[in-house]
Design a protein around this motif. Structure first.
Motif, PDB file in Angstrom:
ATOM      1  N   ARG A  34     -42.107 -60.675  -0.106  1.00 48.02           N
ATOM      2  CA  ARG A  34     -42.565 -59.498   0.266  1.00 48.02           C
ATOM      3  C   ARG A  34     -43.596 -59.594   1.276  1.00 48.02           C
ATOM      4  O   ARG A  34     -43.465 -58.727   2.198  1.00 48.02           O
ATOM      5  CB  ARG A  34     -43.271 -58.930  -1.207  1.00 48.02           C
ATOM      6  CG  ARG A  34     -43.693 -57.390  -1.056  1.00 48.02           C
ATOM      7  CD  ARG A  34     -44.656 -57.246  -2.201  1.00 48.02           C
ATOM      8  NE  ARG A  34     -46.125 -57.835  -1.941  1.00 48.02           N
ATOM      9  CZ  ARG A  34     -46.969 -57.382  -1.233  1.00 48.02           C
ATOM     10  NH1 ARG A  34     -46.806 -56.307  -0.190  1.00 48.02           N
ATOM     11  NH2 ARG A  34     -48.057 -58.169  -1.166  1.00 48.02           N
ATOM     12  N   ILE A  35     -44.713 -60.572   1.259  1.00 44.06           N
ATOM     13  CA  ILE A  35     -45.566 -60.500   2.267  1.00 44.06           C
ATOM     14  C   ILE A  35     -44.914 -60.789   3.679  1.00 44.06           C
ATOM     15  O   ILE A  35     -45.281 -60.177   4.694  1.00 44.06           O
ATOM     16  CB  ILE A  35     -46.513 -61.486   2.009  1.00 44.06           C
ATOM     17  CG1 ILE A  35     -47.291 -61.077   0.741  1.00 44.06           C
ATOM     18  CG2 ILE A  35     -47.669 -61.822   3.368  1.00 44.06           C
ATOM     19  CD1 ILE A  35     -48.379 -62.364   0.227  1.00 44.06           C
ATOM     20  N   LYS A  36     -43.835 -61.914   3.855  1.00 43.68           N
ATOM     21  CA  LYS A  36     -43.352 -61.835   5.150  1.00 43.68           C
ATOM     22  C   LYS A  36     -42.514 -60.528   5.675  1.00 43.68           C
ATOM     23  O   LYS A  36     -42.321 -60.622   6.811  1.00 43.68           O
ATOM     24  CB  LYS A  36     -42.209 -62.925   4.790  1.00 43.68           C
ATOM     25  CG  LYS A  36     -41.266 -63.400   5.881  1.00 43.68           C
ATOM     26  CD  LYS A  36     -40.510 -64.481   5.534  1.00 43.68           C
ATOM     27  CE  LYS A  36     -39.553 -64.834   7.040  1.00 43.68           C
ATOM     28  NZ  LYS A  36     -38.348 -65.889   6.651  1.00 43.68           N
ATOM     29  N   PHE A  37     -41.866 -60.135   4.809  1.00 46.44           N
ATOM     30  CA  PHE A  37     -41.109 -58.640   5.622  1.00 46.44           C
ATOM     31  C   PHE A  37     -41.714 -57.321   5.104  1.00 46.44           C
ATOM     32  O   PHE A  37     -41.679 -56.466   6.066  1.00 46.44           O
ATOM     33  CB  PHE A  37     -39.701 -58.576   4.490  1.00 46.44           C
ATOM     34  CG  PHE A  37     -38.811 -59.889   4.792  1.00 46.44           C
ATOM     35  CD1 PHE A  37     -38.033 -59.739   5.940  1.00 46.44           C
ATOM     36  CD2 PHE A  37     -38.827 -60.905   4.056  1.00 46.44           C
ATOM     37  CE1 PHE A  37     -37.165 -60.820   6.457  1.00 46.44           C
ATOM     38  CE2 PHE A  37     -37.838 -61.928   4.169  1.00 46.44           C
ATOM     39  CZ  PHE A  37     -37.211 -62.039   5.309  1.00 46.44           C
ATOM     40  N   LEU A  38     -42.535 -57.159   4.100  1.00 47.17           N
ATOM     41  CA  LEU A  38     -43.370 -55.838   3.837  1.00 47.17           C
ATOM     42  C   LEU A  38     -44.938 -55.909   3.899  1.00 47.17           C
ATOM     43  O   LEU A  38     -45.498 -55.062   4.013  1.00 47.17           O
ATOM     44  CB  LEU A  38     -42.951 -55.322   2.666  1.00 47.17           C
ATOM     45  CG  LEU A  38     -41.660 -55.220   2.291  1.00 47.17           C
ATOM     46  CD1 LEU A  38     -41.228 -54.637   0.942  1.00 47.17           C
ATOM     47  CD2 LEU A  38     -41.072 -53.754   3.360  1.00 47.17           C
ATOM     48  N   GLY A  39     -45.390 -57.035   4.575  1.00 45.11           N
ATOM     49  CA  GLY A  39     -46.757 -57.103   4.817  1.00 45.11           C
ATOM     50  C   GLY A  39     -47.335 -56.425   5.536  1.00 45.11           C
ATOM     51  O   GLY A  39     -47.008 -55.684   6.695  1.00 45.11           O
ATOM     52  N   ALA A  40     -48.521 -55.659   5.332  1.00 43.34           N
ATOM     53  CA  ALA A  40     -49.250 -54.428   5.856  1.00 43.34           C
ATOM     54  C   ALA A  40     -49.710 -54.793   7.199  1.00 43.34           C
ATOM     55  O   ALA A  40     -49.571 -53.924   8.039  1.00 43.34           O
ATOM     56  CB  ALA A  40     -50.309 -53.841   5.121  1.00 43.34           C
ATOM     57  N   LEU A  45     -41.382 -56.247   9.246  1.00 40.26           N
ATOM     58  CA  LEU A  45     -41.143 -54.743   9.644  1.00 40.26           C
ATOM     59  C   LEU A  45     -42.338 -54.148  10.184  1.00 40.26           C
ATOM     60  O   LEU A  45     -41.840 -53.314  11.011  1.00 40.26           O
ATOM     61  CB  LEU A  45     -41.012 -53.936   8.156  1.00 40.26           C
ATOM     62  CG  LEU A  45     -40.542 -52.642   7.933  1.00 40.26           C
ATOM     63  CD1 LEU A  45     -39.158 -52.447   8.847  1.00 40.26           C
ATOM     64  CD2 LEU A  45     -40.672 -51.988   6.651  1.00 40.26           C
ATOM     65  N   LYS A  46     -43.436 -54.491   9.996  1.00 38.20           N
ATOM     66  CA  LYS A  46     -44.512 -54.130  10.664  1.00 38.20           C
ATOM     67  C   LYS A  46     -44.385 -54.422  12.277  1.00 38.20           C
ATOM     68  O   LYS A  46     -44.683 -53.473  13.096  1.00 38.20           O
ATOM     69  CB  LYS A  46     -45.959 -54.428  10.249  1.00 38.20           C
ATOM     70  CG  LYS A  46     -47.020 -53.718  10.766  1.00 38.20           C
ATOM     71  CD  LYS A  46     -47.261 -52.346  10.040  1.00 38.20           C
ATOM     72  CE  LYS A  46     -48.401 -51.644  10.612  1.00 38.20           C
ATOM     73  NZ  LYS A  46     -48.616 -50.318  10.111  1.00 38.20           N
ATOM     74  N   SER A  47     -43.894 -55.601  12.441  1.00 38.70           N
ATOM     75  CA  SER A  47     -43.663 -55.995  13.936  1.00 38.70           C
ATOM     76  C   SER A  47     -42.774 -55.212  14.519  1.00 38.70           C
ATOM     77  O   SER A  47     -43.047 -54.690  15.978  1.00 38.70           O
ATOM     78  CB  SER A  47     -43.468 -57.366  13.861  1.00 38.70           C
ATOM     79  OG  SER A  47     -44.487 -58.195  13.348  1.00 38.70           O
ATOM     80  N   ILE A  48     -41.810 -54.822  14.010  1.00 36.94           N
ATOM     81  CA  ILE A  48     -40.508 -54.057  14.762  1.00 36.94           C
ATOM     82  C   ILE A  48     -41.013 -52.718  14.738  1.00 36.94           C
ATOM     83  O   ILE A  48     -40.816 -51.983  15.888  1.00 36.94           O
ATOM     84  CB  ILE A  48     -39.320 -54.339  13.865  1.00 36.94           C
ATOM     85  CG1 ILE A  48     -38.784 -55.644  13.760  1.00 36.94           C
ATOM     86  CG2 ILE A  48     -38.461 -53.087  14.343  1.00 36.94           C
ATOM     87  CD1 ILE A  48     -37.578 -56.087  13.015  1.00 36.94           C
ATOM     88  N   GLN A  49     -41.829 -52.221  13.958  1.00 34.34           N
ATOM     89  CA  GLN A  49     -42.249 -50.852  13.976  1.00 34.34           C
ATOM     90  C   GLN A  49     -42.917 -50.616  15.346  1.00 34.34           C
ATOM     91  O   GLN A  49     -43.202 -49.627  15.960  1.00 34.34           O
ATOM     92  CB  GLN A  49     -43.133 -50.545  12.468  1.00 34.34           C
ATOM     93  CG  GLN A  49     -43.443 -48.762  12.601  1.00 34.34           C
ATOM     94  CD  GLN A  49     -44.227 -48.655  11.273  1.00 34.34           C
ATOM     95  OE1 GLN A  49     -44.232 -49.491  10.408  1.00 34.34           O
ATOM     96  NE2 GLN A  49     -44.701 -47.384  11.114  1.00 34.34           N
ATOM     97  N   LYS A  50     -43.859 -51.456  15.528  1.00 32.14           N
ATOM     98  CA  LYS A  50     -44.763 -51.460  16.813  1.00 32.14           C
ATOM     99  C   LYS A  50     -43.846 -51.319  17.868  1.00 32.14           C
ATOM    100  O   LYS A  50     -44.471 -51.049  19.167  1.00 32.14           O
ATOM    101  CB  LYS A  50     -45.495 -52.649  16.820  1.00 32.14           C
ATOM    102  CG  LYS A  50     -46.773 -52.533  15.683  1.00 32.14           C
ATOM    103  CD  LYS A  50     -47.745 -53.929  15.949  1.00 32.14           C
ATOM    104  CE  LYS A  50     -48.563 -53.664  14.545  1.00 32.14           C
ATOM    105  NZ  LYS A  50     -49.273 -55.248  14.615  1.00 32.14           N
ATOM    106  N   GLN A  51     -42.530 -51.852  17.945  1.00 30.47           N
ATOM    107  CA  GLN A  51     -42.041 -51.681  19.122  1.00 30.47           C
ATOM    108  C   GLN A  51     -41.072 -50.715  19.324  1.00 30.47           C
ATOM    109  O   GLN A  51     -40.273 -50.449  20.143  1.00 30.47           O
ATOM    110  CB  GLN A  51     -40.998 -52.908  19.191  1.00 30.47           C
ATOM    111  CG  GLN A  51     -41.649 -54.167  19.165  1.00 30.47           C
ATOM    112  CD  GLN A  51     -40.460 -55.483  18.916  1.00 30.47           C
ATOM    113  OE1 GLN A  51     -39.443 -55.363  19.559  1.00 30.47           O
ATOM    114  NE2 GLN A  51     -40.749 -56.506  18.422  1.00 30.47           N
TER     115      GLN A  51
END
Length: 342
Positions: A34-40, A45-51
């Motif tokens: 969970r931390i790997k994929f959904l970590g705040a 997911l957070k990294s892709i969202q920034k792109q």
């Protein structure tokens, strides 16, 4: 980054997250995924969202919609895995459990041999029509002595032979000696029953009695008695002997014989000691006799109209004889190694 590349990266992330969540075998592994994929802060997911800003202004709505869909899909996959793991724990499932292995037997409570004996005696006497009656263990001198025709100067009333109590008289700091005592016999119950009921009466009373005896192999300051009482018209000693013989053969075996020896008790006349012949030896089990007319008068019965018998047997003595116990103190020692035998 083009829209196609952004969407492809989201799809790959969703696939990777699903594989990681499905492979999680315990809550700790799931939490790491969970931390790997959904970590705040550092989640993928957070990294892709920034792109998302690199896809161009005209593609932002499409990229944002797909981002929300993938985020929702990953969260649903995580929740499903979490439900699976917590559901297994709630059901007590253990992947290492082998149901073919022998289990560990739990400790189960055990009925005390005295209680077993009392239940057995009640069952035997119940088949002869005797009903069980109970009375208080803290008695007054009237029911313990007076109504049983035990005079004031009788040795049985000696303070050294009874557990007399000091009880309050309703005023603070004032106590009266000797107005109550721990009952020394279950005969008190027959008095209470006859005070409330008219003949015919056929009862037994099984309970604790107390006498200040020094503990030894055959004596204890607390023990149990079975009191029997039958009152009706034309009751005789023959009825008494028949009842006790039937009782003895049911509890001790068909080869048991019974005999009466003359004795004296204030509350019966004539009185007898009851012996059972068992394993070639005569064993004394208690006293019995025809109810004394004075006892009938004390409860309001007419001794010219009714007659009856009473007997009192020691429960511990019966239990010990049946099970081959040689020391009454073993029954109250609390030694589980001894008690588990019965």
């Amino acid at each position: 980054m083009s829209l196609q590349q952004f969407v492809a990266a989201l799809d790959d992330l969703a696939d990777d997250a699903k594989r990681a969540f499905d492979a999680a075998a315990d809550p700790d592994t799931l939490e790491e995924a969970r931390i790997k994929f959904l970590g705040a802060k550092k989640g993928l997911l957070k990294s892709i969202q920034k792109q998302i800003g690199s896809v161009g202004k005209e593609n932002m709505p499409t990229a944002g919609q797909r981002l929300n869909e993938v985020k929702s899909l990953i969260e649903q996959t995580f929740q499903a895995t979490q439900d699976r793991l917590t559901g297994d724990a709630a059901d007590g499932a253990d992947p290492t459990f082998d149901p073919t292995l022998p289990g560990i037997a739990p400790e189960i409570g055990h009925v005390h041999p005295i209680t077993q004996t009392i239940d057995h005696l009640m069952e035997i006497m119940g088949r002869m029509g005797f009903e069980a009656a109970e009375g208080p263990e803290v008695e007054d001198p009237h029911h313990n002595f007076v109504a049983l025709n035990i005079p004031e100067d009788h040795p049985a009333r000696d303070p050294l032979d009874n557990f007399y109590l000091s009880v309050g008289d309703g005023q603070a700091s004032r106590f009266v000696e000797g107005t109550r005592l721990l009952r020394s016999q279950t005969s008190t119950v027959q008095i209470r029953v006859m005070e409330q009921r008219q003949p015919p009466i056929r009862i037994i009373s099984l309970g604790r009695v107390y006498r200040p005896d020094a503990p030894d192999a055959t004596h204890f300051p607390m023990f149990h008695q079975m009191e029997g009482l039958m009152v009706d018209r034309n009751v005789t000693m023959a009825n008494l002997k028949t009842v006790l013989r039937i009782f003895a053969t049911n509890y001790l075996g068909d080869d048991v014989e019974i005999r009466f020896r003359p004795s004296f008790f204030p509350f019966t006349e004539p009185s007898v000691e009851v012996d059972f012949l068992w394993d070639g030896n005569w064993v004394e089990f208690g006293g019995a006799g025809m109810v004394d007319p004075n006892v009938f008068k004390a409860v309001g019965y007419d001794p010219e109209q009714v007659s009856g018998f009473a007997f009192g047997l020691g429960v511990e003595r019966l239990c010990m004889r049946r099970h081959g116990i040689t020391d009454i103190r073993d029954l109250y020692s609390g030694d589980l190694r001894f008690l588990r035998q019965f």
